[in-house]
Design a protein around this motif. Structure first.
Motif, short mmCIF file in Angstrom:
data_model
loop_
_atom_site.label_atom_id
_atom_site.label_comp_id
_atom_site.label_asym_id
_atom_site.label_seq_id
_atom_site.Cartn_x
_atom_site.Cartn_y
_atom_site.Cartn_z
N PHE B 17 0.69 -1.55 0.28
CA PHE B 17 0.28 0.20 0.07
C PHE B 17 0.96 1.37 -0.30
O PHE B 17 0.23 1.98 -0.26
CB PHE B 17 -1.13 0.24 1.18
N ILE B 18 2.20 1.35 -0.24
CA ILE B 18 2.99 2.17 0.50
C ILE B 18 2.84 2.87 -1.14
O ILE B 18 3.96 1.54 -2.23
CB ILE B 18 4.00 2.10 1.12
N GLU B 19 3.81 4.05 -1.29
CA GLU B 19 3.83 4.80 -3.12
C GLU B 19 4.83 4.24 -2.57
O GLU B 19 5.78 4.21 -1.57
CB GLU B 19 2.83 5.92 -3.10
N ASN B 22 7.10 6.93 -1.32
CA ASN B 22 7.73 6.84 0.23
C ASN B 22 8.26 5.54 0.98
O ASN B 22 8.70 5.28 1.95
CB ASN B 22 5.78 6.87 0.98
#
Lengths: 203, 290
Positions: B17-19, B22
């Motif tokens: 879920f982390i772009e 990031n």
């Protein structure tokens, strides 16, 4: 208590780590793939033990499952901005410890929707942060903590080494002690044989 | 919240879920977070098509990563008068001697005096972090010569004014065997005699000049495209004869000349006897100039 012919009216008894039991509807429980794999077809004879998790955590997890019983089938995580007011309240009223326990329990019970929402929430906590801020969020040890930990480990290793050396020393001594009777026996036998030989020769 | 203590499946979901921008910052936090990301994302990163360093106007740099159908990235902006002081952070494993720091989500600021050092540092980090297996590392510039980086597969340069052949050549020193090179801008068409640009597999030249012939005759790769370039007719004929007769240009599979000037080529005559070769296409777009 429980029946394999599950319907939403069927209640199951869940047992927590404290040994407490509480009811959960079959419909809510069926959101757990772990439950489906373990009990759905065979039923449970007595309370279902989820004893790695405390009552508060399990109740929180099944509160979520009860609420989402009537939601459409899970089709991937919702964006947090699309979460309902109920969902937001559900997450916001948990402290961090409870939140972590819920993630772990949800992961064990394999409740995909809840696990995904929790994970997405953590990902959002990291969004836009710099390194130092991220370290705080994910509680990584600082350089000083790592150094302290390394010192403790070195001390432990040194202590373990000492213990091992002592044990080896003791074993060596024991070996010597054990060897002594054997040597004595050999010597005694040799003496006996020598005497016998001498007496035989004298004859 | 101890990320490293979560079960692997949970870690995997969180990381998913982390772009990308990031995730990079997370990788700077510690060696363990970096290894965790690398091990959990290994299969996902097999779908990375390219990492592109795009040098834009006013020293702004974008780094784009194309993952499947998604493009993510981050930018690097030079210091401004308002933000003239940088407290260097140890990002991209660059030591404090290189002035770069995290500014806001997806944005870093850097000292433009150290522009090339910064880009080198970022490229080295990404190459090690993402791996190299199937990823194309690319460079694209708007009006400048890029630094010479290792392991670059594709380059598209808009050459600034007064660039010499030597200076242009220097951009390719560290990566001399490239899949694709595009040269555009204030390019006069003059290259060094043994330029590595001739060895690109696919060369695209956007050249409003008269030096196309030299490039055409020296090219060693298999796809060549010219746009707005003028040629000497006799050189075109000489080239085609050689190409047709297998006396030269054996690697060349495709040639495209998109000329803006009117030329009365007899295409049928020129392309005669070409069908028995390994030629995919030869196209002359000949339009009538004003």
């Amino acid at each position: 208590m429980t029946s394999p012919a599950s319907s939403s009216e069927v209640k199951y008894l869940i047992e927590s780590s404290e040994g407490n039991t509480f009811d959960v509807s079959g419909a809510a429980l069926r959101q757990s793939n772990t439950f489906n794999a373990m009990f759905l077809n065979i039923g449970a004879d007595g309370p279902i033990p989820f004893t790695d998790y405390n009552e508060a955590t399990l109740k929180k997890v099944f509160e979520y499952c009860e609420h989402s019983v009537n939601e459409e089938n899970y089709s991937g995580p919702k964006h947090q901005d699309d979460l309902s007011k109920w969902d937001l309240n559900f997450f916001n009223e948990m402290d961090q410890k409870m939140f972590i326990d819920v993630i772990n329990a949800s992961n064990f019970l394999d409740i995909e929707r809840l696990t995904s929402y929790c994970c997405e929430r953590i990902a959002r906590m990291l969004r836009g942060k710099n390194t130092q801020e991220m370290i705080k969020v994910i509680t990584l040890p600082t350089a000083e903590e790592l150094e302290a930990k390394q010192k403790v480990e070195e001390k432990k290793a040194a202590a373990a080494k000492k213990v091992a050396e002592k044990a080896a020393e003791t074993a060596e001594k024991t070996e010597t002690l054990e060897e002594l009777p054997v040597q004595q026996l050999v010597q005694t036998t040799r003496n006996k044989l020598t005497r016998k030989y001498l007496s035989f020769s004298n004859e | 919240m101890k990320l490293l203590k979560f079960p692997s499946l949970v870690q995997q979901k969180i990381i998913k879920f982390i772009e990308f921008d990031n995730l990079l910052v997370l990788s700077f936090c510690s060696k363990r977070t970096r290894y965790l990301i690398q091990s959990l994302q290994r299969y996902q990163w097999m779908n990375i098509k390219f990492v592109r360093y795009s040098f834009e106007w006013e020293d702004k740099i974008w780094v784009w990563v194309r993952l499947g159908n998604k493009i993510e990235g981050f930018s690097l902006s030079p210091t401004t008068l308002e933000q003239s002081v940088i407290t260097p952070m140890e990002v991209f494993e660059m030591g404090p001697e290189i002035s770069i720091c995290f500014h806001s989500e997806g944005n870093y600021i850097y000292d433009k005096e150290q522009k090339h050092l910064v880009v080198h540092g970022i490229h080295d980090y990404l190459y090690q972090f993402l791996g190299s297996s199937s990823i194309d590392y690319e460079i694209k510039t708007e009006n400048e010569l890029p630094p010479s980086l290792k392991n670059i597969n594709r380059t598209s340069i808009k050459v600034p004014e007064n660039t010499t052949a030597e200076k242009l050549e220097a951009c390719f020193t560290a990566s001399s065997n490239q899949e694709y090179i595009q040269v555009d801008g204030d390019f006069n068409g003059i290259l060094s005699t043994n330029s590595v640009i001739y060895g690109a597999k696919h060369l695209r030249v956007i050249l409003k000049g008269d030096h196309g012939d030299e490039i055409l005759l020296r090219f060693k790769g298999n796809r060549l495209q010219f746009h707005s370039t003028n040629f000497n007719d006799s050189n075109i004929s000489q080239f085609l004869k050689k190409w047709k007769s297998t006396q030269g240009f054996q690697n060349l599979k495709s040639l495209m000349i998109n000329s803006s000037d009117y030329k009365n080529y007899d295409a049928a005559e020129l392309l005669k006897d070409m069908s028995d070769k390994l030629i995919i296409q030869i196209i002359f777009f000949i339009s009538i100039g004003e």
